[in-house]
Design a protein around this motif. Structure first.
Motif, PDB file in Angstrom:
ATOM      1  N   ASP A  52       6.043  12.667  73.009  1.00 38.57           N
ATOM      2  CA  ASP A  52       7.023  13.649  73.475  1.00 38.57           C
ATOM      3  C   ASP A  52       8.452  13.297  73.085  1.00 38.57           C
ATOM      4  OD1 ASP A  52       7.592  11.508  75.108  1.00 38.57           O
ATOM      5  OD2 ASP A  52       7.137  12.517  76.993  1.00 38.57           O
ATOM      6  N   GLY A  53       8.650  12.161  72.382  1.00 41.71           N
ATOM      7  CA  GLY A  53       9.968  11.787  71.907  1.00 41.71           C
ATOM      8  C   GLY A  53      10.667  10.755  72.755  1.00 41.71           C
ATOM      9  N   ASP A  54      10.313  10.625  74.035  1.00 45.64           N
ATOM     10  CA  ASP A  54      10.915   9.606  74.887  1.00 45.64           C
ATOM     11  C   ASP A  54      10.371   8.231  74.509  1.00 45.64           C
ATOM     12  OD1 ASP A  54      12.320  11.550  76.184  1.00 45.64           O
ATOM     13  OD2 ASP A  54      10.905  11.742  77.843  1.00 45.64           O
ATOM     14  N   LEU A  55      11.057   7.175  74.972  1.00 42.98           N
ATOM     15  CA  LEU A  55      10.671   5.807  74.618  1.00 42.98           C
ATOM     16  C   LEU A  55      10.176   5.077  75.858  1.00 42.98           C
ATOM     17  CD1 LEU A  55      12.806   6.689  72.339  1.00 42.98           C
ATOM     18  CD2 LEU A  55      12.998   4.244  71.891  1.00 42.98           C
ATOM     19  N   VAL A  56       9.046   4.421  75.727  1.00 46.63           N
ATOM     20  CA  VAL A  56       8.454   3.678  76.820  1.00 46.63           C
ATOM     21  C   VAL A  56       8.538   2.184  76.511  1.00 46.63           C
ATOM     22  CG1 VAL A  56       6.139   3.826  75.810  1.00 46.63           C
ATOM     23  CG2 VAL A  56       6.384   3.400  78.260  1.00 46.63           C
ATOM     24  N   VAL A  57       8.776   1.363  77.542  1.00 46.11           N
ATOM     25  CA  VAL A  57       8.792  -0.086  77.372  1.00 46.11           C
ATOM     26  C   VAL A  57       7.348  -0.539  77.192  1.00 46.11           C
ATOM     27  CG1 VAL A  57       9.412  -2.291  78.394  1.00 46.11           C
ATOM     28  CG2 VAL A  57      10.890  -0.309  78.743  1.00 46.11           C
ATOM     29  N   ALA A  58       6.979  -0.861  75.938  1.00 49.05           N
ATOM     30  CA  ALA A  58       5.584  -1.151  75.609  1.00 49.05           C
ATOM     31  C   ALA A  58       5.268  -2.633  75.625  1.00 49.05           C
ATOM     32  CB  ALA A  58       5.240  -0.569  74.236  1.00 49.05           C
ATOM     33  N   ARG A 100      22.826   5.735  72.724  1.00 49.19           N
ATOM     34  CA  ARG A 100      23.062   4.302  72.536  1.00 49.19           C
ATOM     35  C   ARG A 100      23.110   3.933  71.052  1.00 49.19           C
ATOM     36  NH1 ARG A 100      20.794   0.430  77.111  1.00 49.19           N
ATOM     37  NH2 ARG A 100      21.367   1.666  78.931  1.00 49.19           N
ATOM     38  N   LEU A 101      22.224   4.529  70.280  1.00 46.21           N
ATOM     39  CA  LEU A 101      22.144   4.170  68.868  1.00 46.21           C
ATOM     40  C   LEU A 101      23.271   4.792  68.041  1.00 46.21           C
ATOM     41  CD1 LEU A 101      18.295   4.433  68.276  1.00 46.21           C
ATOM     42  CD2 LEU A 101      19.654   2.398  68.788  1.00 46.21           C
ATOM     43  N   ALA A 129      10.115   4.473  60.281  1.00 42.61           N
ATOM     44  CA  ALA A 129       8.872   4.531  59.524  1.00 42.61           C
ATOM     45  C   ALA A 129       9.093   4.179  58.059  1.00 42.61           C
ATOM     46  CB  ALA A 129       8.251   5.921  59.642  1.00 42.61           C
ATOM     47  N   THR A 130      10.252   4.544  57.504  1.00 39.05           N
ATOM     48  CA  THR A 130      10.525   4.262  56.092  1.00 39.05           C
ATOM     49  C   THR A 130      11.441   3.062  55.915  1.00 39.05           C
ATOM     50  OG1 THR A 130      12.406   5.787  56.095  1.00 39.05           O
ATOM     51  CG2 THR A 130      10.256   6.686  55.500  1.00 39.05           C
ATOM     52  N   GLY A 131      11.740   2.368  57.019  1.00 38.61           N
ATOM     53  CA  GLY A 131      12.576   1.173  56.932  1.00 38.61           C
ATOM     54  C   GLY A 131      14.051   1.433  57.086  1.00 38.61           C
ATOM     55  N   SER A 132      14.489   2.696  57.047  1.00 39.62           N
ATOM     56  CA  SER A 132      15.912   3.007  57.189  1.00 39.62           C
ATOM     57  C   SER A 132      16.069   4.169  58.144  1.00 39.62           C
ATOM     58  CB  SER A 132      16.527   3.354  55.830  1.00 39.62           C
ATOM     59  OG  SER A 132      15.955   4.549  55.317  1.00 39.62           O
ATOM     60  N   SER A 133      17.317   4.428  58.545  1.00 39.09           N
ATOM     61  CA  SER A 133      17.588   5.461  59.540  1.00 39.09           C
ATOM     62  C   SER A 133      17.242   6.854  59.037  1.00 39.09           C
ATOM     63  CB  SER A 133      19.064   5.418  59.947  1.00 39.09           C
ATOM     64  OG  SER A 133      19.900   5.541  58.818  1.00 39.09           O
ATOM     65  N   GLY A 134      16.936   7.002  57.746  1.00 40.80           N
ATOM     66  CA  GLY A 134      16.522   8.302  57.241  1.00 40.80           C
ATOM     67  C   GLY A 134      15.093   8.654  57.606  1.00 40.80           C
ATOM     68  N   GLY A 135      14.314   7.676  58.055  1.00 38.88           N
ATOM     69  CA  GLY A 135      12.916   7.933  58.404  1.00 38.88           C
ATOM     70  C   GLY A 135      12.739   8.213  59.884  1.00 38.88           C
ATOM     71  N   GLU A 136      11.471   8.425  60.268  1.00 43.09           N
ATOM     72  CA  GLU A 136      11.141   8.704  61.652  1.00 43.09           C
ATOM     73  C   GLU A 136      11.316   7.439  62.492  1.00 43.09           C
ATOM     74  OE1 GLU A 136       7.216   9.864  64.352  1.00 43.09           O
ATOM     75  OE2 GLU A 136       7.079   9.634  62.161  1.00 43.09           O
ATOM     76  N   LEU A 137      11.952   7.598  63.667  1.00 39.68           N
ATOM     77  CA  LEU A 137      12.146   6.468  64.571  1.00 39.68           C
ATOM     78  C   LEU A 137      10.819   6.138  65.253  1.00 39.68           C
ATOM     79  CD1 LEU A 137      14.228   4.518  65.908  1.00 39.68           C
ATOM     80  CD2 LEU A 137      14.405   6.204  67.762  1.00 39.68           C
ATOM     81  N   LEU A 138      10.359   4.876  65.069  1.00 39.27           N
ATOM     82  CA  LEU A 138       9.125   4.430  65.717  1.00 39.27           C
ATOM     83  C   LEU A 138       9.394   3.758  67.051  1.00 39.27           C
ATOM     84  CD1 LEU A 138       7.214   2.886  62.683  1.00 39.27           C
ATOM     85  CD2 LEU A 138       6.982   5.175  63.649  1.00 39.27           C
ATOM     86  N   GLY A 139      10.524   3.099  67.180  1.00 37.35           N
ATOM     87  CA  GLY A 139      10.846   2.370  68.393  1.00 37.35           C
ATOM     88  C   GLY A 139      12.123   1.590  68.220  1.00 37.35           C
ATOM     89  N   VAL A 140      12.470   0.845  69.260  1.00 39.65           N
ATOM     90  CA  VAL A 140      13.699   0.045  69.251  1.00 39.65           C
ATOM     91  C   VAL A 140      13.384  -1.314  69.876  1.00 39.65           C
ATOM     92  CG1 VAL A 140      16.089  -0.139  70.007  1.00 39.65           C
ATOM     93  CG2 VAL A 140      15.132   2.103  69.476  1.00 39.65           C
ATOM     94  N   ILE A 141      13.828  -2.383  69.174  1.00 45.44           N
ATOM     95  CA  ILE A 141      13.746  -3.735  69.741  1.00 45.44           C
ATOM     96  C   ILE A 141      15.071  -4.039  70.415  1.00 45.44           C
ATOM     97  CG2 ILE A 141      13.435  -6.178  69.243  1.00 45.44           C
ATOM     98  CD1 ILE A 141      11.852  -5.399  66.767  1.00 45.44           C
TER      99      ILE A 141
END
Length: 562
Positions: free
Chosen positions: A58-64, A89-90, A143-155
């Motif tokens: 759904d686009g939200d981020l969960v602490v995995a 934040r980003l 997903a593609t290694g740069s901000s141009g790709g799909e965001l997978l998560g945040v460390i």
């Protein structure tokens, strides 16, 4: 890595970094990969705390995953932060390549957002590059290694072991680690999907080859309804198989049942109950639609059929017909809230319906509040009009200091107000309100005394029928007890209420046939107006008082004649 200084980096540090990256790519599942990513930040990059926030469908981020502090892990693991808050934040702070650093001097504006976070204590910085407990450093994974790709998560990282804000080498290492982590997570998801597809295919092939005779017989010949439904995914709840008992109960053939999910068959008011039950398994009572469009009450019990390799996969649903029990429950509930003689709502039900429309706070008065309140709460001893009907103008306004005591607000409450008179013409100004018509029968006691209680009961039943035939759908006719009735009619002006009272009296006046004889009763009406700020009891008392004003103002002979 905490002792490194650019441009010199120890070979042992590089080996350690290489090892944690290798561990990421050898994890066996997505969950293992996520935890390995968090552990690698702590063991290989020199931070005491690390958190992996994963983007959900759904686009939200969960602490995995979390590493470094078991108490913090228990506090925030599984909690969700909105995508809006994360995007904010980003987009702020300092940009170190793909990294985002928000110093403590700017991070205070994020304290109220919904991103899960932990708080560490510590003294304020003593020098310029010392790490502050409120500093925030994020490494996005794309997903593609740069901000141009799909965001997978945040460390998210915190508390460098050397106590300093990362320098060029530390930043480069964290960014490179996030890049590799994104690849590992993508690969883990791909492996998981492939494994799930292979296991599903193998299970379906085994199901075709195996008869599972014992289960088939228990399922097909069960005396109550049984079904197997899909669990999870886009087809969640889709019916895969039903037994004869369920098909008979719903009047639908098995081939037709496979075109539906339970959400297609459930009553619209019960869809929430179904979703809660089917999501976790459990029991619920709800209504299912038959082929003819009628609904039947059933007890629905779901059991999750799990597979060790694939997790929860199917819902085994047991459906039991409880229509008769529900009918008895509704009858008992009706008896508790309705008069046993006339079938009208009783005193308790009347007060509940009236109280549901009222709140403790009256509608805030407008510019002409004084005039309006004078009209609404004027002299309650006013004489009845030419038709002999008394009109109540409410109870005195409660003292202002008590209006809001213990009140939290009614954001969605539609305030009940009393209609107002135009001072010049005396006519209604268009305001509509909730009229409360209190009715007391005249001459009823003499019928009881002369002809007995059976005759009196027959009169009350007929009066209830006549009152009900006059009012609109949605209005309430209730019996308080004895020969007292109350009518709640919403959306009326004062003239409308007067007209309704006349029509109700005219309906009661005609003779009533009881045991071959004709008897007559009259009726006295008092009209009260409900408005927020009053209690239900106060509204009824006000209408009752107006009824007695009318009764006393009419001669006994006039009352008997109606």
């Amino acid at each position: 890595m905490e002792t490194e200084s650019e441009p010199y980096v120890r070979l042992a540090t590089l080996r350690q970094l290489h090892q944690v990256m290798a561990d990421m790519n050898t994890a066996r599942s997505l969950a293992d990969t996520l935890q390995t990513v968090a552990d690698g930040v702590v063991s290989g990059l020199g931070y005491e705390l690390a958190c992996v926030n994963l983007v959900r469908p759904d686009g939200d981020l969960v602490v995995a995953a979390f590493s470094g502090n078991s108490a913090a892990e228990a506090l925030i693991t599984g909690r969700v932060g909105s995508r809006e808050s994360w995007d904010r934040r980003l987009s702020m702070g300092k940009q170190w390549g793909e990294l985002r650093f928000i110093p403590h001097t700017e991070g205070w504006i994020l304290d109220e957002d919904d991103v899960p976070q932990w708080f560490t204590a510590g003294p304020p910085p003593r020098f310029e590059d010392e790490w502050h407990p409120a500093d925030r450093l994020f490494a996005p994974m794309y997903a593609t290694g740069s901000s141009g790709g799909e965001l997978l998560g945040v460390i998210s990282v915190d508390r460098p072991r050397n106590g300093r804000i990362p320098g060029a080498w530390g930043r480069e290492a964290l960014q490179m680690y996030a890049f590799q982590a994104a690849i590992a997570i993508s690969n883990a998801r791909l492996r998981s999907n492939m494994q799930r597809a292979l296991v599903r295919l193998e299970r379906e092939q085994q199901a075709l080859r195996a008869s599972e005779e014992s289960f088939r017989q228990a399922f097909e010949y069960a005396p109550s309804g049984m079904a197997i439904a899909e669990m999870g995914g886009d087809q969640h709840g889709r019916i895969l198989r039903t037994n004869d008992a369920l098909c008979r109960l719903l009047g639908r053939p098995a081939s037709a049942m496979r075109r539906y999910s339970f959400s297609d068959l459930v009553h619209p008011e019960d869809i929430g109950t179904l979703l809660r039950t089917s999501a976790e398994g459990g029991r619920a009572e709800l209504r299912l639609c038959r082929r003819d469009g009628t609904y039947v009450w059933v007890s629905l019990r779901n059991s999750v059929v799990a597979d060790a390799a694939d997790g929860p996969r199917f819902l085994l649903t047991h459906v039991e017909d409880i229509e008769e029990r529900k009918r008895r429950e509704l009858q008992l509930a009706h008896r508790a809230s309705h008069d046993s003689l006339t079938g009208l709502p009783n005193s308790a039900e009347l007060r509940a319906r009236l109280a549901a429309r009222l709140c403790r706070r009256p509608q805030e008065p407008g510019p002409s509040a004084i005039d309006s309140l004078d009209a609404a709460y004027g002299d309650h001893r006013a004489a009845p009009d030419a038709a002999g009907i008394g009109y109540d103008f409410g109870a005195p306004v409660p003292h202002q200091s008590n209006l809001y005591e213990g009140f939290d607000g009614f954001d969605h409450h539609v305030h009940v107000v009393a209609p107002e008179h135009d001072e010049n013409s005396g006519a209604d100004n268009g305001t509509k309100g909730l009229a409360v018509l209190f009715c007391d029968l005249d001459g009823f006691k003499s019928i009881n005394d002369r002809f007995g209680h059976n005759a009196g009961d027959a009169v009350l039943i007929e009066v209830a029928r006549r009152l009900t035939s006059v009012v609109r759908d949605g209005d309430t006719v209730a019996r308080l007890g004895g020969d007292e009735f109350v009518v709640l009619a919403d959306g009326l002006g004062r003239e409308d209420a007067q007209d309704l009272a006349v029509r109700l009296r005219n309906a009661i006046i005609p003779p009533i046939r009881v045991d071959g004889r004709a008897v007559r009763v009259g009726a006295s009406f008092g009209i009260g107006w409900a408005h927020c700020g009053m209690t239900a009891e106060e509204v009824l008392q006000s209408a009752d008082q107006r009824m007695y004003v009318e009764k006393r103002s009419r001669s006994k002979q006039h009352r008997r004649a109606g």
